[in-house]
Design a protein around this motif. Structure first.
Motif, PDB file in Angstrom:
ATOM      1  N   ASN A  96     -10.610  -1.705 -14.111  1.00 51.02           N
ATOM      2  CA  ASN A  96     -10.946  -0.816 -12.992  1.00 51.02           C
ATOM      3  C   ASN A  96     -11.604  -1.580 -11.851  1.00 51.02           C
ATOM      4  O   ASN A  96     -12.446  -1.050 -11.128  1.00 51.02           O
ATOM      5  CB  ASN A  96     -11.850   0.330 -13.453  1.00 51.02           C
ATOM      6  N   SER A  97     -11.243  -2.859 -11.707  1.00 50.95           N
ATOM      7  CA  SER A  97     -11.761  -3.654 -10.597  1.00 50.95           C
ATOM      8  C   SER A  97     -11.094  -3.218  -9.292  1.00 50.95           C
ATOM      9  O   SER A  97     -10.101  -2.483  -9.280  1.00 50.95           O
ATOM     10  CB  SER A  97     -11.534  -5.142 -10.850  1.00 50.95           C
ATOM     11  N   PHE A  98     -11.634  -3.716  -8.182  1.00 45.28           N
ATOM     12  CA  PHE A  98     -11.190  -3.254  -6.875  1.00 45.28           C
ATOM     13  C   PHE A  98      -9.733  -3.606  -6.577  1.00 45.28           C
ATOM     14  O   PHE A  98      -9.084  -2.933  -5.782  1.00 45.28           O
ATOM     15  CB  PHE A  98     -12.083  -3.831  -5.779  1.00 45.28           C
ATOM     16  N   SER A  99      -9.206  -4.655  -7.182  1.00 43.46           N
ATOM     17  CA  SER A  99      -7.816  -5.015  -6.900  1.00 43.46           C
ATOM     18  C   SER A  99      -6.851  -3.936  -7.379  1.00 43.46           C
ATOM     19  O   SER A  99      -5.709  -3.869  -6.912  1.00 43.46           O
ATOM     20  CB  SER A  99      -7.469  -6.340  -7.567  1.00 43.46           C
ATOM     21  N   MET A 100      -7.293  -3.078  -8.307  1.00 39.02           N
ATOM     22  CA  MET A 100      -6.442  -1.983  -8.786  1.00 39.02           C
ATOM     23  C   MET A 100      -6.364  -0.837  -7.782  1.00 39.02           C
ATOM     24  O   MET A 100      -5.744   0.191  -8.049  1.00 39.02           O
ATOM     25  CB  MET A 100      -6.957  -1.482 -10.128  1.00 39.02           C
ATOM     26  N   GLN A 101      -7.009  -0.991  -6.610  1.00 37.63           N
ATOM     27  CA  GLN A 101      -6.817  -0.030  -5.517  1.00 37.63           C
ATOM     28  C   GLN A 101      -5.465  -0.214  -4.828  1.00 37.63           C
ATOM     29  O   GLN A 101      -5.026   0.671  -4.090  1.00 37.63           O
ATOM     30  CB  GLN A 101      -7.913  -0.203  -4.469  1.00 37.63           C
ATOM     31  N   ALA A 102      -4.818  -1.346  -5.054  1.00 34.76           N
ATOM     32  CA  ALA A 102      -3.546  -1.627  -4.380  1.00 34.76           C
ATOM     33  C   ALA A 102      -2.529  -0.538  -4.688  1.00 34.76           C
ATOM     34  O   ALA A 102      -2.537   0.071  -5.761  1.00 34.76           O
ATOM     35  CB  ALA A 102      -3.025  -2.993  -4.802  1.00 34.76           C
ATOM     36  N   LYS A 103      -1.642  -0.292  -3.739  1.00 32.00           N
ATOM     37  CA  LYS A 103      -0.659   0.786  -3.857  1.00 32.00           C
ATOM     38  C   LYS A 103       0.557   0.323  -4.658  1.00 32.00           C
ATOM     39  O   LYS A 103       1.175  -0.695  -4.360  1.00 32.00           O
ATOM     40  CB  LYS A 103      -0.204   1.241  -2.475  1.00 32.00           C
ATOM     41  N   GLY A 104       0.886   1.094  -5.696  1.00 37.32           N
ATOM     42  CA  GLY A 104       2.106   0.867  -6.453  1.00 37.32           C
ATOM     43  C   GLY A 104       3.190   1.825  -6.000  1.00 37.32           C
ATOM     44  O   GLY A 104       3.062   2.533  -4.991  1.00 37.32           O
ATOM     45  N   ALA A 105       4.270   1.887  -6.756  1.00 38.44           N
ATOM     46  CA  ALA A 105       5.386   2.756  -6.385  1.00 38.44           C
ATOM     47  C   ALA A 105       4.992   4.225  -6.432  1.00 38.44           C
ATOM     48  O   ALA A 105       5.569   5.055  -5.714  1.00 38.44           O
ATOM     49  CB  ALA A 105       6.568   2.493  -7.313  1.00 38.44           C
ATOM     50  N   ASN A 106       3.997   4.580  -7.264  1.00 29.50           N
ATOM     51  CA  ASN A 106       3.587   5.982  -7.422  1.00 29.50           C
ATOM     52  C   ASN A 106       2.114   6.192  -7.102  1.00 29.50           C
ATOM     53  O   ASN A 106       1.457   7.037  -7.696  1.00 29.50           O
ATOM     54  CB  ASN A 106       3.883   6.453  -8.847  1.00 29.50           C
ATOM     55  N   GLY A 107       1.580   5.416  -6.158  1.00 30.00           N
ATOM     56  CA  GLY A 107       0.191   5.584  -5.759  1.00 30.00           C
ATOM     57  C   GLY A 107      -0.659   4.409  -6.209  1.00 30.00           C
ATOM     58  O   GLY A 107      -0.145   3.394  -6.691  1.00 30.00           O
ATOM     59  N   PRO A 108      -1.992   4.511  -6.057  1.00 29.12           N
ATOM     60  CA  PRO A 108      -2.885   3.429  -6.476  1.00 29.12           C
ATOM     61  C   PRO A 108      -2.670   3.055  -7.941  1.00 29.12           C
ATOM     62  O   PRO A 108      -2.482   3.925  -8.798  1.00 29.12           O
ATOM     63  CB  PRO A 108      -4.286   4.016  -6.240  1.00 29.12           C
ATOM     64  N   LEU A 109      -2.715   1.771  -8.225  1.00 28.29           N
ATOM     65  CA  LEU A 109      -2.372   1.285  -9.561  1.00 28.29           C
ATOM     66  C   LEU A 109      -3.266   1.885 -10.641  1.00 28.29           C
ATOM     67  O   LEU A 109      -2.779   2.314 -11.693  1.00 28.29           O
ATOM     68  CB  LEU A 109      -2.487  -0.247  -9.592  1.00 28.29           C
ATOM     69  N   LEU A 110      -4.569   1.933 -10.401  1.00 28.10           N
ATOM     70  CA  LEU A 110      -5.483   2.443 -11.417  1.00 28.10           C
ATOM     71  C   LEU A 110      -5.266   3.926 -11.659  1.00 28.10           C
ATOM     72  O   LEU A 110      -5.188   4.375 -12.812  1.00 28.10           O
ATOM     73  CB  LEU A 110      -6.934   2.179 -11.008  1.00 28.10           C
ATOM     74  N   GLN A 111      -5.165   4.711 -10.592  1.00 23.57           N
ATOM     75  CA  GLN A 111      -5.026   6.155 -10.751  1.00 23.57           C
ATOM     76  C   GLN A 111      -3.751   6.515 -11.493  1.00 23.57           C
ATOM     77  O   GLN A 111      -3.735   7.435 -12.323  1.00 23.57           O
ATOM     78  CB  GLN A 111      -5.071   6.839  -9.375  1.00 23.57           C
ATOM     79  N   ARG A 112      -2.677   5.806 -11.214  1.00 23.75           N
ATOM     80  CA  ARG A 112      -1.416   6.071 -11.912  1.00 23.75           C
ATOM     81  C   ARG A 112      -1.543   5.722 -13.390  1.00 23.75           C
ATOM     82  O   ARG A 112      -1.079   6.468 -14.261  1.00 23.75           O
ATOM     83  CB  ARG A 112      -0.291   5.267 -11.259  1.00 23.75           C
ATOM     84  N   ALA A 113      -2.173   4.603 -13.694  1.00 28.57           N
ATOM     85  CA  ALA A 113      -2.345   4.200 -15.093  1.00 28.57           C
ATOM     86  C   ALA A 113      -3.218   5.199 -15.851  1.00 28.57           C
ATOM     87  O   ALA A 113      -2.925   5.541 -17.006  1.00 28.57           O
ATOM     88  CB  ALA A 113      -2.949   2.805 -15.161  1.00 28.57           C
ATOM     89  N   LEU A 114      -4.280   5.690 -15.222  1.00 27.78           N
ATOM     90  CA  LEU A 114      -5.151   6.667 -15.878  1.00 27.78           C
ATOM     91  C   LEU A 114      -4.415   7.968 -16.165  1.00 27.78           C
ATOM     92  O   LEU A 114      -4.574   8.566 -17.238  1.00 27.78           O
ATOM     93  CB  LEU A 114      -6.378   6.939 -14.994  1.00 27.78           C
ATOM     94  N   GLN A 115      -3.584   8.409 -15.233  1.00 29.69           N
ATOM     95  CA  GLN A 115      -2.828   9.637 -15.437  1.00 29.69           C
ATOM     96  C   GLN A 115      -1.839   9.482 -16.593  1.00 29.69           C
ATOM     97  O   GLN A 115      -1.684  10.387 -17.433  1.00 29.69           O
ATOM     98  CB  GLN A 115      -2.075  10.006 -14.150  1.00 29.69           C
ATOM     99  N   GLN A 116      -1.194   8.339 -16.664  1.00 28.44           N
ATOM    100  CA  GLN A 116      -0.253   8.101 -17.753  1.00 28.44           C
ATOM    101  C   GLN A 116      -0.968   8.028 -19.097  1.00 28.44           C
ATOM    102  O   GLN A 116      -0.461   8.538 -20.106  1.00 28.44           O
ATOM    103  CB  GLN A 116       0.517   6.809 -17.494  1.00 28.44           C
ATOM    104  N   LEU A 117      -2.140   7.416 -19.139  1.00 32.69           N
ATOM    105  CA  LEU A 117      -2.904   7.370 -20.379  1.00 32.69           C
ATOM    106  C   LEU A 117      -3.326   8.769 -20.820  1.00 32.69           C
ATOM    107  O   LEU A 117      -3.305   9.089 -22.013  1.00 32.69           O
ATOM    108  CB  LEU A 117      -4.142   6.485 -20.197  1.00 32.69           C
TER     109      LEU A 117
END
Length: 641
Positions: A96-117
């Motif tokens: 959950n470091s700041f680099s996970m703020q970067a935008k992926g294909a479906n939004g911010p990388l961290l937020q997308r990963a948390l939703q999938q988990l």
């Protein structure tokens, strides 16, 4: 194929019963005489052949039906070795470091990963999981779902090696358990990819941003200043293609002061300058508008009212070189002769220099010892005619060992300890062709203090023990040319600066920071650090004329803060996040030996589910048994003898 109840297979011996029944031929044909014997013989032969075929077909169908019923009760299944292991331990790491703020294909990388988990977690499972800041051991799926979506960004960042070490603490010591580490991170470049333990299966999901592009405010520093104006330099850096100029805004306590455009199209870094008039008490904020990483778009800083470091030299020789060094705006310099010393001045100083006095009387030694206990710093320069006993009494009381004798021998001062705090930020690189100074005589000393400068043979020239510095040789012009050496400026200047480490423009949140507040507190008084919404009490050590403050994990957020005493603001202090993640440099998960990589959290969980799946076949065996029984009924009813 394996069986859940293999003992039921002994019932297959029951298949012998229908075989015996059919072999004994319980149903026999009876002979009947007719007149047309030839015709009857033909019919008898055909009937016997048809009856024999029906008998064996019925036997086969009964055997198959009974065999499949028995096999169904034995519950056959197929599964991998891992699926059969009942000891399963799963540890999940979420970056959950700041680099996970970067935008992926479906939004911010961290937020997308948390939703999938959240969507993939099973209701019957338990898991241990951790982030860069928090750890949860053996929690239920319900508790996991209650916490996972509230994970927020943090300036802390764990290296791959640190992740493996922390995960190892969450696994048990079992030698038979199947241990699986789920690693979700963009693998920002920090350290290397370590070797994985043999008993741990590493599953990696490395979400990747759609664009490697970012602009960051790296740092700000004072380039120059005079009585009314301070020139502030601001350095920016960019990653990727930056086609347009980036506006940089300067605020003071929320009010826009100036705005300058920074051009990063040709170079990946640039420096711009702001002229700040009357900057005392300036609560600054620099800001850009960059849509990629958000955390590095702001940088906070504070310019406090200038405070002068008090320096006192006690002399028996010429001290003009000290006057040239310390008659600067940042110092309040006083010099006195040893034979006319005002002892009452010593406790109020920050830095005291004993400049080649021949003898240190006990009264002065006691005053200096009390001064050190109160937080002051001391530099001792011996005299060529020093009374060694009086010097040793003071040196031993402050942990500096002592002098044995004077050695009359010319020596070059040729070894600089570049890592020493006095020189850590002085040289851009280690100098090898420096014109080193020399001495004609020096004192041989036995001390365990740290050396900052050494002679050519490795013997110490300047030593340090906590806040006490010692020169082993006189530095007057008759014994040394050290006064004319470029080394004298950073040596004495940094001694004075470190005697009262005033607050910098800003500090980094994730590092241990120490600074001094020049204030006198009573025994029950404490200092707090606060902003508009939060406050905390830092580690602090009260000295005679100052309070040393150390910050560790607090504050967690960047911003401008105030050091207060009983709601009275003493001075400002600023904190910012570390900028190392702004570079967007990544390790590659495919390069991690013995690790299994996936494109998404779903694919990782699907793979794990397939690997742990147990395929049961008892229903199919029941179906086939029923089919064979039905076929037997059809044979008995419709097959003509």
């Amino acid at each position: 194929m394996q069986f859940k109840h293999p003992e039921v297979l002994y019932a297959l011996f029951l298949l012998l019963i229908p075989i015996f029944i059919h072999l004994f031929q319980l149903r026999r044909f009876q002979k009947v005489d007719f007149t047309n014997v030839a015709f009857l013989k033909k019919v008898t032969i055909q009937t016997r052949k048809s009856s024999q075929l029906k008998k064996w077909l019925t036997l086969l169908l009964r055997l198959l039906a009974l065999a499949f019923i028995i096999l169904a009760f034995a519950q056959p299944f197929t599964a991998s070795v891992n699926a059969l292991n009942t000891e399963k331990e799963t540890v999940l790491y979420i970056d959950n470091s700041f680099s996970m703020q970067a935008k992926g294909a479906n939004g911010p990388l961290l937020q997308r990963a948390l939703q999938q988990l959240y969507e993939q977690s099973r209701t019957d499972s338990r898991i241990s999981w951790f982030t860069n800041t928090d750890t949860y051991r053996d929690v239920s799926s319900q508790d996991f779902k209650g916490e996972i979506l509230s994970v927020s960004y943090t300036p802390n960042q764990l290296s791959p090696e640190e992740v493996l070490l922390k995960a190892g603490q969450l696994f048990s010591n079992s030698q038979t358990a199947e241990k699986r580490l789920l690693y979700i991170s963009d693998l920002q470049f920090k350290g290397t990819l370590p070797e994985i333990q043999e008993d741990i299966t590493l599953e990696i999901v490395q979400p990747k941003p759609v664009s490697i592009q970012n602009v960051a405010i790296d740092t700000a520093y004072v380039a120059s200043k005079n009585a009314t104006t301070t020139k502030l330099n601001v350095r920016l850096s960019g990653v990727g293609e930056i086609a347009t100029a980036v506006p940089v805004s300067l605020y003071n306590n929320g009010t826009l002061i100036a705005k300058i455009a920074a051009n990063l199209s040709e170079s990946k870094s640039t420096t711009i300058s702001f002229d700040i008039e009357n900057p005392s008490g300036f609560k600054g904020k620099l800001e850009i508008n960059d849509p990629n990483l958000q955390y590095d778009n702001s940088l906070y800083f504070t310019i406090n009212n200038p405070k002068k470091i008090k320096v006192l030299s006690i002399n028996e020789v010429n001290s003009d070189f000290l006057t040239r060094l310390f008659e600067q705006p940042e110092f309040d310099y006083t010099r006195q002769q040893a034979n006319n010393l005002n002892y009452n001045m010593i406790p109020d100083q920050d830095f005291v220099i004993l400049n080649e006095i021949k003898s240190i009387p006990p009264s002065l030694a006691n005053a200096l010892t009390s001064f050190l206990d109160g937080g002051g710093s001391l530099m001792i320069i011996p005299s060529i005619d020093a009374d060694i006993n009086s010097y040793n009494n003071l040196l031993q009381s402050v942990g500096m060992g002592g002098f044995s004798e004077l050695a009359v021998q010319e020596k070059n001062i040729s070894q600089i300890v570049f890592a020493h705090p006095l020189y850590a930020s002085v040289f851009e690189k280690q100098v090898v062709n420096f014109q080193y100074p020399k001495v004609n005589a020096y004192f041989i000393t036995a001390s365990k203090a740290t050396s900052a400068l050494k002679f050519e043979d490795g013997k110490p020239f300047i030593l340090q023990n906590e806040k006490v510095y010692l020169s082993t040789a006189p530095i007057n012009t008759g014994n040394s040319n050290f006064q004319s050496s470029p080394l004298i400026v950073p040596t004495f200047y940094n001694m004075a600066l470190q005697s009262l480490p005033l607050a910098n423009l800003y500090y980094e949140n994730t590092k241990q920071n120490t600074f001094a507040i020049p204030i006198r507190l009573t025994q029950d008084e404490i200092l707090q650090i606060k902003d508009s919404i939060s406050s905390f009490i830092p580690l602090q050590q009260t000295k005679a004329n100052q309070v040393l403050i150390t910050t560790l994990d607090e504050p967690r957020n960047s911003g401008n803060y105030e050091v207060v005493k009983d709601e009275e603001t003493i001075e400002g202090i600023s904190f910012n996040y570390d900028r190392s993640e702004s570079r967007l440099q990544y390790l590659q998960a495919d390069d991690w030996e013995n690790a299994r990589t996936y494109n998404s959290v779903e694919s990782m969980f699907d793979s794990i589910a397939d690997e742990n799946a147990i395929n049961s076949f008892w229903k199919w065996f029941v179906i086939f048994a029923v089919v064979f029984l039905v076929l037997e009924l059809l044979v008995l009813k419709f097959f003509k003898n």
